[in-house]
Design an enzyme around this catalytic site. Structure first.
Site, short mmCIF file in Angstrom:
data_model
loop_
_atom_site.label_atom_id
_atom_site.label_comp_id
_atom_site.label_asym_id
_atom_site.label_seq_id
_atom_site.Cartn_x
_atom_site.Cartn_y
_atom_site.Cartn_z
N TYR A 34 0.83 -1.20 0.00
CA TYR A 34 0.00 0.00 0.00
C TYR A 34 0.86 1.24 0.00
CZ TYR A 34 0.98 0.89 4.98
OH TYR A 34 1.60 1.18 6.17
N LYS A 144 6.37 -1.77 1.96
CA LYS A 144 5.17 -1.29 2.65
C LYS A 144 4.05 -2.31 2.46
CE LYS A 144 3.07 3.31 3.38
NZ LYS A 144 3.66 3.59 4.68
N GLU A 176 12.44 2.25 13.65
CA GLU A 176 11.47 3.28 13.26
C GLU A 176 10.28 3.17 14.20
OE1 GLU A 176 10.24 2.48 9.26
OE2 GLU A 176 9.77 0.38 9.66
N LEU A 200 11.26 1.53 6.68
CA LEU A 200 10.61 1.95 5.45
C LEU A 200 11.30 3.19 4.90
CD1 LEU A 200 8.01 1.52 3.62
CD2 LEU A 200 7.07 3.44 4.90
#
Length: 279
Positions: A34, A144, A176, A200
């Site tokens: 996505y 993702k 993250e 990411l």
């Protein structure tokens, strides 16, 4: 005009009236990728960067896209015009396809989903509270994907503690956050984790780095530790929905507040870029 919108393989309607096949592989395997980003005044921010990442992520999972980049861009720009407000959050995903439950890939192209909902631009002056959580995700964090259970669980733990985000770490290394990238300011420098398979490659992260470089703020792309996070002059989280927020607390302990002027300069530049590109 609509208040929300859902799109699935050419069909669209208000989100609460949309239906998708039970045999879409997303239902069994979370088999898809996505992307998403903000829209202001019917202008989708950084749309080309998001679409590039979206197609790259699909290729990494060998998902066959049902459209070209140009066709997706045109579709998204068409769909946002159907809403009764131009301030939106634009989300899109592609799943591997539809077929009876079986682990090997289905044949053919993927299924394209789009959802649109109203969303006001974030207030960057907001201070947020964080918790730290051991990073138990797999080793494809650079993609993702729709497999977000560790992020869901970490976000719930944060909510239960009255916090807005969870910071993942693997041992001492900060990776993250549950749904954003994490950075620190220390001695006038921006320190951010390097691009590898543990984080990411955030679009907001890239814009933050670019803005710091334009402002003459040195950028160190290197691993940093939980101890460095706690001792940072400022703790930042960046995402497409929130841009660049700063934290005032991690695990119930105060953090940041020692580089307020530099933080304000960076956040002002981030906001100005968004406003200029979505006029």
């Amino acid at each position: 005009m609509m208040k929300t919108l859902g799109y699935y393989n050419g069909t669209y309607d208000e989100l609460d009236r949309m239906m998708v096949p039970m045999n879409d592989r997303v239902c069994y395997f979370g088999d898809g990728v996505y992307d998403a980003g903000p829209c202001r005044n019917y202008h989708i921010f950084a749309i080309d960067e998001h679409i590039d990442r979206f197609f790259n992520n699909a290729a990494l999972l060998e998902i066959r896209m049902p459209c070209t980049k140009a066709e997706l861009k045109a579709l998204l720009q068409e769909l946002v015009q159907k809403l009764d407000t131009g301030d939106l959050f634009v989300y899109y995903q592609v799943t591997r396809g539809t077929g009876m439950r079986d682990h090997p890939f289905t044949e053919g192209t993927g299924n394209l989903w789009v959802t649109l909902k109203p969303a006001a631009p974030p207030q960057l002056a907001e201070k947020i509270r964080l918790i730290t959580v051991e990073d138990t995700r797999f080793y494809h964090c650079n993609i993702k994907t729709l497999n977000l259970i560790p992020s869901v669980m970490a976000s719930q733990r944060a909510k239960e503690k009255g916090c807005q985000e969870a910071v993942f770490h693997r041992g001492d290394r900060v990776t993250e956050c549950a749904h954003s990238n994490c950075h620190i300011l220390k001695d006038g420098r921006l320190i951010t984790a390097p691009l590898d398979n543990l984080i990411l490659p955030g679009i907001a992260r890239a814009h933050l780095i670019n803005i710091c470089e334009k402002l003459g703020v040195p950028v160190d792309e290197r691993p940093f530790t939980v101890a460095e996070l706690m001792a940072a002059d400022e703790v930042l989280v960046s995402s497409s929905s929130k841009f660049c927020l700063s934290a005032c607390e991690v695990d119930g302990k105060p953090v940041g507040g020692r580089a307020a002027a530099l933080l304000e300069t960076i956040q002002k530049a981030v906001e100005e870029e968004f406003l200029t590109q979505t006029e």
